[in-house]
Design a protein around this motif. Structure first.
Motif, mmCIF file in Angstrom:
data_model
loop_
_atom_site.group_PDB
_atom_site.id
_atom_site.type_symbol
_atom_site.label_atom_id
_atom_site.label_comp_id
_atom_site.label_asym_id
_atom_site.label_seq_id
_atom_site.Cartn_x
_atom_site.Cartn_y
_atom_site.Cartn_z
ATOM 1 N N THR A 229 0.836 -1.206 0.000
ATOM 2 C CA THR A 229 0.000 0.000 0.000
ATOM 3 C C THR A 229 0.865 1.247 0.000
ATOM 4 N N ASP A 249 -4.849 -2.801 0.647
ATOM 5 C CA ASP A 249 -5.383 -3.666 1.711
ATOM 6 C C ASP A 249 -4.305 -3.855 2.774
ATOM 7 N N VAL A 251 -3.320 -1.451 5.404
ATOM 8 C CA VAL A 251 -2.749 -0.182 4.960
ATOM 9 C C VAL A 251 -1.695 0.365 5.921
ATOM 10 N N ASP A 253 0.328 3.361 7.475
ATOM 11 C CA ASP A 253 0.094 4.784 7.722
ATOM 12 C C ASP A 253 1.239 5.572 7.091
ATOM 13 N N VAL A 446 -9.341 1.845 -0.263
ATOM 14 C CA VAL A 446 -8.433 1.670 0.875
ATOM 15 C C VAL A 446 -9.152 0.837 1.932
ATOM 16 N N GLY A 448 -9.204 -1.157 5.481
ATOM 17 C CA GLY A 448 -8.586 -1.307 6.797
ATOM 18 C C GLY A 448 -9.266 -2.386 7.607
ATOM 19 N N THR A 455 -0.320 -3.663 10.505
ATOM 20 C CA THR A 455 -0.656 -2.350 9.955
ATOM 21 C C THR A 455 -1.965 -1.924 10.616
ATOM 22 N N TYR A 457 -5.376 -0.517 12.096
ATOM 23 C CA TYR A 457 -6.551 -0.006 11.378
ATOM 24 C C TYR A 457 -6.520 1.503 11.160
ATOM 25 N N ALA A 460 -5.529 3.269 7.753
ATOM 26 C CA ALA A 460 -6.367 3.371 6.555
ATOM 27 C C ALA A 460 -6.917 4.786 6.403
ATOM 28 N N ARG A 461 -7.428 5.353 7.490
ATOM 29 C CA ARG A 461 -7.947 6.727 7.433
ATOM 30 C C ARG A 461 -6.829 7.716 7.128
ATOM 31 N N GLU A 474 -12.513 4.813 1.718
ATOM 32 C CA GLU A 474 -12.245 3.898 2.828
ATOM 33 C C GLU A 474 -13.328 2.838 2.970
ATOM 34 N N THR A 476 -14.047 -0.466 5.743
ATOM 35 C CA THR A 476 -13.634 -1.074 7.011
ATOM 36 C C THR A 476 -14.074 -2.528 7.071
#
Length: 513
Positions: A229, A249, A251, A253, A446, A448, A455, A457, A460-461, A474, A476
């Motif tokens: 990612t 997938d 993700v 940061d 994206v 999460g 990685t 969660y 992802a944001r 996004e 989830t």
């Protein structure tokens, strides 16, 4: 212990393997247009040891063979007419109606340091739906496997390196850890001096765009997992107008420094351990490794303390040390499917047998049953140290130990001391964190996972925000393990397949459970 299943499953998280002989070349390529090169696809050979060893990939379910080739790329993208290196590729040609073929779908499964040439066929059946409209393609990034893989210490030296105490308790142990790290890094420089400055993620992203052109695709359709990612985000930043349909997938940061990312992993692995302990003790039958979640974790902590003083017999002639056991436990938390191995390994260790936890640790480190290592760890360190500007001193790490211990009583020290890996590295790091801003890019899905240990969660944001308005979308997944698509969750797979196959972007904020 079903080691073949374990070793195959490990590829989702950290990965290993590749194709044809590739390496630096001093051939005169000054007049060669690398975008016009023709790939010579052949049946894939057995992987080299640098790729993890083993057999050539089995045919696809419909009988088609996996095909491998080598693409020439500039060794130094700042001197694109200079020396070249070979990038090992693998593909499965699209299985559906040729008139509905979209193009190539390029995969990177993470690491960094993982071989896509091995991982894609290991999990090829999981992507059968995507193959109906795409050629599935993956590669060994530069510095990995046969793509001029980074070499450091030999197999015997690596055995000793991974057996060492990686959570020093006093000055003498700290000195030993730092001396061993310096020796390892010096071996990397001695054996891979030419390639070390050229294994940054930006270099791999440029290789991907050359790959896109050589494969004949107007757009880069992409599926990145874990570190993939970050690589995908860097590609989107450098080449936003050529991004096609892309999925990220598990993700990373992109806004964090290496220290912040490591601290996030400490929290993530602790969260996964909490979930494992809760799951084990909530079942109707007795949990064999503890009566309550707190009891499970306390018993593990006591085991690790005992191993610091007295290792257990492991995989002969090696012993299960505290570091190997911590590494093995972390490996088992990458997937809910591994939790049964963790329970088995802990039960055995409490009875004085360290073999299963050591096998888990070996899988994390890329050690094969023949006692030889892939280049997964050397490549991982080389790419991270080339990317990350920070160089952490032992004094700095010691000062940060309280924060790491607060994030994870079990993994805090282990992960914190890992930050000295780039101390005295031969090549300066490029930046504090990657730039993934991609104005003008097509939408990127994206995904999460709320229970992801490696990685977390929250990344992802952060990736969605960093990609920029109108780019990141996004989704989830409320699940466990590293990644979401390979969990087989029907909601996640429907959303991903709907976008990659039909161009249907899911609503932002979609939740799957």
């Amino acid at each position: 212990m079903p080691t073949s299943r374990l070793r195959a499953a490990v590829l989702t998280a950290v990965v290993l393997l590749s194709s044809l002989v590739a390496g630096c070349s001093d051939d005169d390529s000054g007049d060669e247009d690398l975008t016009a090169q023709e790939l010579r696809w052949k049946d894939c050979p057995a992987p080299s040891q640098a790729e993890g060893g083993g057999s050539a990939p089995s045919p696809l379910p419909d009988g088609d063979a996996w095909q491998c080739a080598t693409m020439k790329a500039p060794l130094n993208w700042d001197d694109p007419k200079g020396d070249t290196l070979g990038i090992a590729l693998i593909r499965a040609k699209a299985s559906g109606d040729p008139g509905r073929r979209i193009g190539s779908l390029l995969f990177n499964f993470g690491g960094p340091g993982g071989s896509g040439v091995t991982t894609l066929p290991a999990f090829g059946e999981d992507y059968a739906a995507l193959r109906t409209r795409y050629d599935l393609v993956s590669f060994d990034p530069r510095g990995v496997g046969r793509s001029d893989g980074v070499r450091c210490e030999n197999h015997q030296q690596l055995d000793a390196y991974f057996q060492q105490d990686m959570t020093p308790d006093d000055a003498a142990e700290r000195t030993t850890l730092l001396d061993n790290t310096k020796e390892f890094n010096a071996a990397c420089e001695k054996n891979s001096k030419e390639v070390l400055p050229h294994v940054r993620t930006t270099d791999a992203a440029r290789d991907m765009d050359l790959m896109r052109q050589v494969l004949g695709d107007a757009k880069m359709h992409y599926f990145g997992i874990s570190y993939g990612t970050e690589l995908g985000g860097v590609y989107a930043h450098l080449f936003p107008r050529t991004v096609g349909r892309a999925v990220f997938d598990a993700v990373v940061d992109p806004t964090q420094t290496s220290e912040q990312g490591t601290l996030g992993q400490a929290r993530g692995f602790q969260r996964a351990l909490d979930n494992y302990a809760e799951d084990c003790t909530s079942k109707t039958e007795d949990c064999p490794v503890g009566d309550t979640p707190a009891d499970v974790k306390n018993r593990i902590a006591r085991l690790l303390a005992q191993l610091d003083a007295q290792p257990l017999p492991g995989v002969f002639p090696r012993e299960l040390t505290q570091s190997a056991a911590t590494n093995g436990i972390a490996q088992a938390l990458y997937s809910r499917d591994f939790w049964e191995y963790l329970t088995e390994g802990l039960e055995q260790a409490y009875d004085g047998d360290g073999r299963t936890l050591m096998l888990l640790s070996d899988s994390m480190n890329g050690r094969g049953e023949n006692g030889e290592y892939s280049n997964l760890v050397p490549a991982n360190i080389a790419i991270n140290c080339a990317d990350d500007r920070a160089r952490y001193s032992p004094a700095y790490v010691e000062g940060r130990l309280p924060a790491f211990r607060a994030a994870s009583p079990l993994f805090g020290d282990f992960l914190a001391w890992g930050m000295v890996s780039c101390t005295d590295w031969a090549v300066p790091g490029a930046a504090d964190h990657p730039d993934v801003s991609a104005p003008g890019s097509a939408p990127i899905l994206v995904v999460g996972n709320t229970g992801d240990p490696a990685t977390p969660y929250e990344g992802a944001r952060k990736m969605v925000d960093a990609l920029g308005a109108g780019v990141g979308v996004e989704l989830t997944y409320k699940g466990q393990g590293h990644g979401a698509y390979d969990s087989k969750n029907q909601c996640v797979q429907a959303a991903v397949n709907g976008y990659l196959l039909d161009g249907k972007v899911p609503a932002a904020g979609t939740v799957c459970s």
